[in-house]
Each structure stands twice: as structure tokens, then as C-alpha cells.
Design a protein around this motif. Sequence first.
Motif, PDB file in Angstrom:
ATOM      1  N   PHE A 186      21.052 -23.584 -36.177  1.00 57.82           N
ATOM      2  CA  PHE A 186      22.484 -23.370 -36.284  1.00 57.82           C
ATOM      3  C   PHE A 186      23.255 -24.242 -35.287  1.00 57.82           C
ATOM      4  CE2 PHE A 186      20.621 -19.737 -38.241  1.00 57.82           C
ATOM      5  CZ  PHE A 186      21.533 -19.277 -39.173  1.00 57.82           C
ATOM      6  N   GLN A 187      22.547 -24.900 -34.382  1.00 59.67           N
ATOM      7  CA  GLN A 187      23.205 -25.614 -33.295  1.00 59.67           C
ATOM      8  C   GLN A 187      22.984 -27.121 -33.368  1.00 59.67           C
ATOM      9  OE1 GLN A 187      21.831 -22.822 -29.920  1.00 59.67           O
ATOM     10  NE2 GLN A 187      23.998 -23.158 -29.472  1.00 59.67           N
ATOM     11  N   THR A 188      23.184 -27.680 -34.550  1.00 56.12           N
ATOM     12  CA  THR A 188      23.219 -29.132 -34.660  1.00 56.12           C
ATOM     13  C   THR A 188      24.564 -29.605 -34.116  1.00 56.12           C
ATOM     14  OG1 THR A 188      21.747 -29.178 -36.577  1.00 56.12           O
ATOM     15  CG2 THR A 188      23.174 -31.082 -36.239  1.00 56.12           C
ATOM     16  N   ILE A 189      24.528 -30.369 -33.042  1.00 52.04           N
ATOM     17  CA  ILE A 189      25.737 -30.690 -32.279  1.00 52.04           C
ATOM     18  C   ILE A 189      26.226 -32.105 -32.570  1.00 52.04           C
ATOM     19  CG2 ILE A 189      26.653 -31.052 -29.944  1.00 52.04           C
ATOM     20  CD1 ILE A 189      24.754 -28.839 -28.999  1.00 52.04           C
ATOM     21  N   ILE A 190      27.538 -32.223 -32.723  1.00 50.01           N
ATOM     22  CA  ILE A 190      28.204 -33.521 -32.694  1.00 50.01           C
ATOM     23  C   ILE A 190      29.196 -33.476 -31.540  1.00 50.01           C
ATOM     24  CG2 ILE A 190      29.661 -35.181 -33.906  1.00 50.01           C
ATOM     25  CD1 ILE A 190      28.765 -33.872 -36.540  1.00 50.01           C
ATOM     26  N   ASP A 191      28.967 -34.282 -30.526  1.00 47.73           N
ATOM     27  CA  ASP A 191      29.926 -34.400 -29.429  1.00 47.73           C
ATOM     28  C   ASP A 191      30.870 -35.548 -29.734  1.00 47.73           C
ATOM     29  OD1 ASP A 191      29.562 -32.506 -27.150  1.00 47.73           O
ATOM     30  OD2 ASP A 191      27.495 -33.222 -27.271  1.00 47.73           O
ATOM     31  N   ILE A 192      32.168 -35.306 -29.618  1.00 50.40           N
ATOM     32  CA  ILE A 192      33.120 -36.372 -29.938  1.00 50.40           C
ATOM     33  C   ILE A 192      33.084 -37.483 -28.894  1.00 50.40           C
ATOM     34  CG2 ILE A 192      34.610 -34.890 -31.308  1.00 50.40           C
ATOM     35  CD1 ILE A 192      36.497 -34.664 -28.948  1.00 50.40           C
ATOM     36  N   ALA A 193      32.537 -37.190 -27.720  1.00 52.24           N
ATOM     37  CA  ALA A 193      32.246 -38.229 -26.730  1.00 52.24           C
ATOM     38  C   ALA A 193      30.732 -38.199 -26.491  1.00 52.24           C
ATOM     39  CB  ALA A 193      32.993 -37.983 -25.420  1.00 52.24           C
ATOM     40  N   PRO A 194      29.973 -39.147 -27.061  1.00 54.28           N
ATOM     41  CA  PRO A 194      28.514 -39.120 -26.924  1.00 54.28           C
ATOM     42  C   PRO A 194      28.064 -39.641 -25.562  1.00 54.28           C
ATOM     43  CG  PRO A 194      29.153 -41.031 -28.182  1.00 54.28           C
ATOM     44  CD  PRO A 194      30.431 -40.272 -27.903  1.00 54.28           C
ATOM     45  N   ILE A 195      28.591 -39.011 -24.526  1.00 54.09           N
ATOM     46  CA  ILE A 195      28.358 -39.460 -23.152  1.00 54.09           C
ATOM     47  C   ILE A 195      27.920 -38.277 -22.302  1.00 54.09           C
ATOM     48  CG2 ILE A 195      29.445 -40.375 -21.068  1.00 54.09           C
ATOM     49  CD1 ILE A 195      31.404 -41.884 -22.903  1.00 54.09           C
ATOM     50  N   ALA A 196      26.721 -38.356 -21.749  1.00 53.56           N
ATOM     51  CA  ALA A 196      26.277 -37.338 -20.804  1.00 53.56           C
ATOM     52  C   ALA A 196      26.968 -37.606 -19.476  1.00 53.56           C
ATOM     53  CB  ALA A 196      24.760 -37.393 -20.640  1.00 53.56           C
ATOM     54  N   ALA A 197      27.688 -36.607 -18.996  1.00 50.95           N
ATOM     55  CA  ALA A 197      28.501 -36.775 -17.792  1.00 50.95           C
ATOM     56  C   ALA A 197      28.487 -35.474 -17.001  1.00 50.95           C
ATOM     57  CB  ALA A 197      29.937 -37.149 -18.175  1.00 50.95           C
ATOM     58  N   PRO A 198      28.896 -35.522 -15.720  1.00 57.76           N
ATOM     59  CA  PRO A 198      28.984 -34.290 -14.940  1.00 57.76           C
ATOM     60  C   PRO A 198      29.847 -33.246 -15.655  1.00 57.76           C
ATOM     61  CG  PRO A 198      29.222 -36.185 -13.509  1.00 57.76           C
ATOM     62  CD  PRO A 198      29.235 -36.712 -14.913  1.00 57.76           C
ATOM     63  N   SER A 199      29.511 -31.990 -15.464  1.00 62.82           N
ATOM     64  CA  SER A 199      30.169 -30.913 -16.201  1.00 62.82           C
ATOM     65  C   SER A 199      31.674 -30.871 -15.984  1.00 62.82           C
ATOM     66  CB  SER A 199      29.550 -29.562 -15.811  1.00 62.82           C
ATOM     67  OG  SER A 199      28.175 -29.525 -16.146  1.00 62.82           O
ATOM     68  N   ASN A 200      32.151 -31.414 -14.862  1.00 59.59           N
ATOM     69  CA  ASN A 200      33.588 -31.375 -14.564  1.00 59.59           C
ATOM     70  C   ASN A 200      34.319 -32.645 -15.013  1.00 59.59           C
ATOM     71  OD1 ASN A 200      32.602 -33.196 -12.729  1.00 59.59           O
ATOM     72  ND2 ASN A 200      33.446 -32.190 -10.911  1.00 59.59           N
ATOM     73  N   ALA A 201      33.690 -33.445 -15.868  1.00 59.04           N
ATOM     74  CA  ALA A 201      34.269 -34.738 -16.259  1.00 59.04           C
ATOM     75  C   ALA A 201      35.141 -34.647 -17.511  1.00 59.04           C
ATOM     76  CB  ALA A 201      33.154 -35.758 -16.495  1.00 59.04           C
ATOM     77  N   GLY A 202      35.420 -33.432 -17.982  1.00 57.66           N
ATOM     78  CA  GLY A 202      36.135 -33.280 -19.235  1.00 57.66           C
ATOM     79  C   GLY A 202      37.452 -34.021 -19.309  1.00 57.66           C
TER      80      GLY A 202
END
Length: 388
Positions: A186-202
Motif C-alpha cells: 500500500f506504500q508505493t511512494i512518489i516523492d515530488i522531490a526525489p532527493i534524500a535530504a535532512p528531515s528539516n530541509a522541507g
Amino acid sequence: MKKTAALSVALTAFALSLTAHADVDVSLGSKERVTRLFAYPNNCNVICFRNWTLEQTVEHYLTQSVQRDGYPGARVSVTDDNAQLHAKISGVPDGYDKPLISLLNAGDLAYTGASKLNADGKFAYNWYLFLPLGMALENRKSVELLHFPPDYSLTQAQDYLRSATTDRWAALLTENGIPADQTPAFQTIIDIAPIAAPSNAGSDLEGVYSYFNDYQTTMVKDLSQSASGTALPMVAFGAPVRNWLKAQYNVNLPVLGLATISPTAGQSVSVIGANHPSYIWYAADKSNYGGDEDKADAAGLKVMGQDLSAACWQAGMGQTSGLDAATVLQQCTTHWQVTHKVDTCKLFYTSVRHLTPDQAAAKCRTGSVGRQLDQLRKPMPETLKTKA
């Protein structure tokens, strides 16, 4: 509700086990291409956190995929033939290579966008291009639209589904009848920014979406339907994602709002708006209310009711195709925000306030909390809406 859902998922898994019998060979491309699409090496700073070769890294993520697709007996082997990598996947159905090839082709679009972002001086030194590797490729039940993956999912876990965000939502799916080992479907994810970043980088990432437009729309188109062509329900988490949907597909989607998009001509995909899975920690933070614990609890209870309702909708829509989205949502909101609102209360106090079950039950019997439960279906305060 839980027993029926669990039986349905178990029967599906059994059926899948009977159909997995083929060997699939996939050409992954050059070593250069595979290196960038699999973020290799995932974490090496002189000393590698996991001292894997490129081939082992690819095998790791593809093994996650076959297992999450319901093929525990499948095996993955990746070899290098004159600087061209090939994957052999045994114990999966014919055609299993197609969604993998589509993902990697979309990954090329993401790489192009990230390269342009970097050329414009906007790619931070501690960001990593990270595709949603290790997801279920074939037997997906629903799709989750999120903002960006936290960096530790890549550098520490090497697992796209290992994060506080995904763990919390998986727990809510289990509360709605999905067995814990089946939540990845159920958790197939699409991130609109495909960038792994620090959790506070939103906030820093909110200006990068346009660089990934081709990637985003391709992923939504590719993943919005099952292998048989059935439209899959989507959950849009958090204000940045819901705003992106507004810009991209011209739909207004508040929390627990419903909309329909058409990623492919003639296709209708149901989407529900939801809080970001981690939003509850902000909403229930006493510092937002001058230290007033009752107000913080009231806000947290409201978010918990919304989150459980959205997860309920996702579970219901994902298990049975053709259901009416509005009817399912009405049933879910009634269940969690009216009929079983005390259970909603207990879950808030055990999972967010970390009380014991007995302490949570006692808390939910008090007069002040009882009054707060009556507010579950009233609007969120305006000061919190913008971050939901």
C-alpha cells in the motif's frame, strides 16, 4: 473490519505465490547509469557503512522489491558484462521486468532534473538523488504522494520505507486491517522531490519541483494503475504535495478532501488529501499553545482522527477496486471520528504521548478529553492548517 481485510490480503498473497514461476532478465544499462540511479555508494565516507559493490547494492534493492511484491522465494543476481549490468530475477511472473524498466527510465528524467538543479547552484552539498527503490513493482494496492525522503533512509537504512513517516503510516494501516507484512504493497511512494535530504530541509526543497516535472508526471502516470490496468487510489500527504497537485492537475485537495485526476487520458484516479504523517508531532506540541496541554491534546486528537480516517480510506479503496470514494470516506470518518472515537483517543495517547494502554484508557474517560473528542470533526485552527 480487520479480519475481513486480513483475509482478503492473505488470499491475494496465496494467489501470487502460485503464479510466480518465471525467470526474467533485465538490462540495467551502463555502470555509470546504474551508479547514479542507485545512489551508489549509498554511504561511504572513507569507511563504507556497508561495504557493498555496485552489484550487491542493486541486488539489495531488487530483493526488497520482489519480497514486497509477494514473491519471498524469488532470487536476484546482478552481473557485470563489459561494463553493462544485467539483473536476473528468478521466481517472478513473465513481464516483471517492465515496471522496473519504467522506474529506471523515469530515474533518468530525475537525474536530468537534478543535474540542471546543480548547474543552477541550487543542489545542496548534503542532498542525494534517491529514487523510490525497493518498492513493490507489480502488486501495488495504492500510491502515496510525499514531499521527499529523509536522508537516513538512504545512508543508514538503505530502505526507502524505513523512516518515522512511513513507519507511522504503516501502523495506521494495520489499525485498519492491513497485516503489518502487507503494508508495503500500500506504500508505493512518489516523492515530488526525489532527493534524500535532512528531515528539516522541507522549506529548502519547496523551490525545486519544476526541475522534476517530467519525472513527477511520468511516475504518477506509470504508478497510478496496477499491472492489470486498474486505477489505484492515491494519498496526497502534506501541504506541499497538495499544492503541487493543484498546480499540476488543477484540483483543490484539503485534508480529507477528495479529487479525481487523469494521469492518462480516459483514466480516473481517486486522490485523498491527508496530513503529512509526521504533522501530528507538530500539531500536538505544547509549545504551539503556550504550554497548554489540553489545547495541544485537542489538536493532536483531531489530527489522529483525520489520519486514521485517511488510512482507512486508503486500506478500503486499495483492497477492492471500483468502490465509491466518497462512500468509503464517509464510512471511515464515521468509524474513527464518531463510532470509535474513544479508540482514536487511546491511539493518540499511546502512540504520541507514549502512555500505557491503561493510562490512555483512563485519560480518555476524563471529562476534559471527552469534550475534546466531541470536537474531532470540527475544522482545524487556521494557525495550524498551513503546516498540515
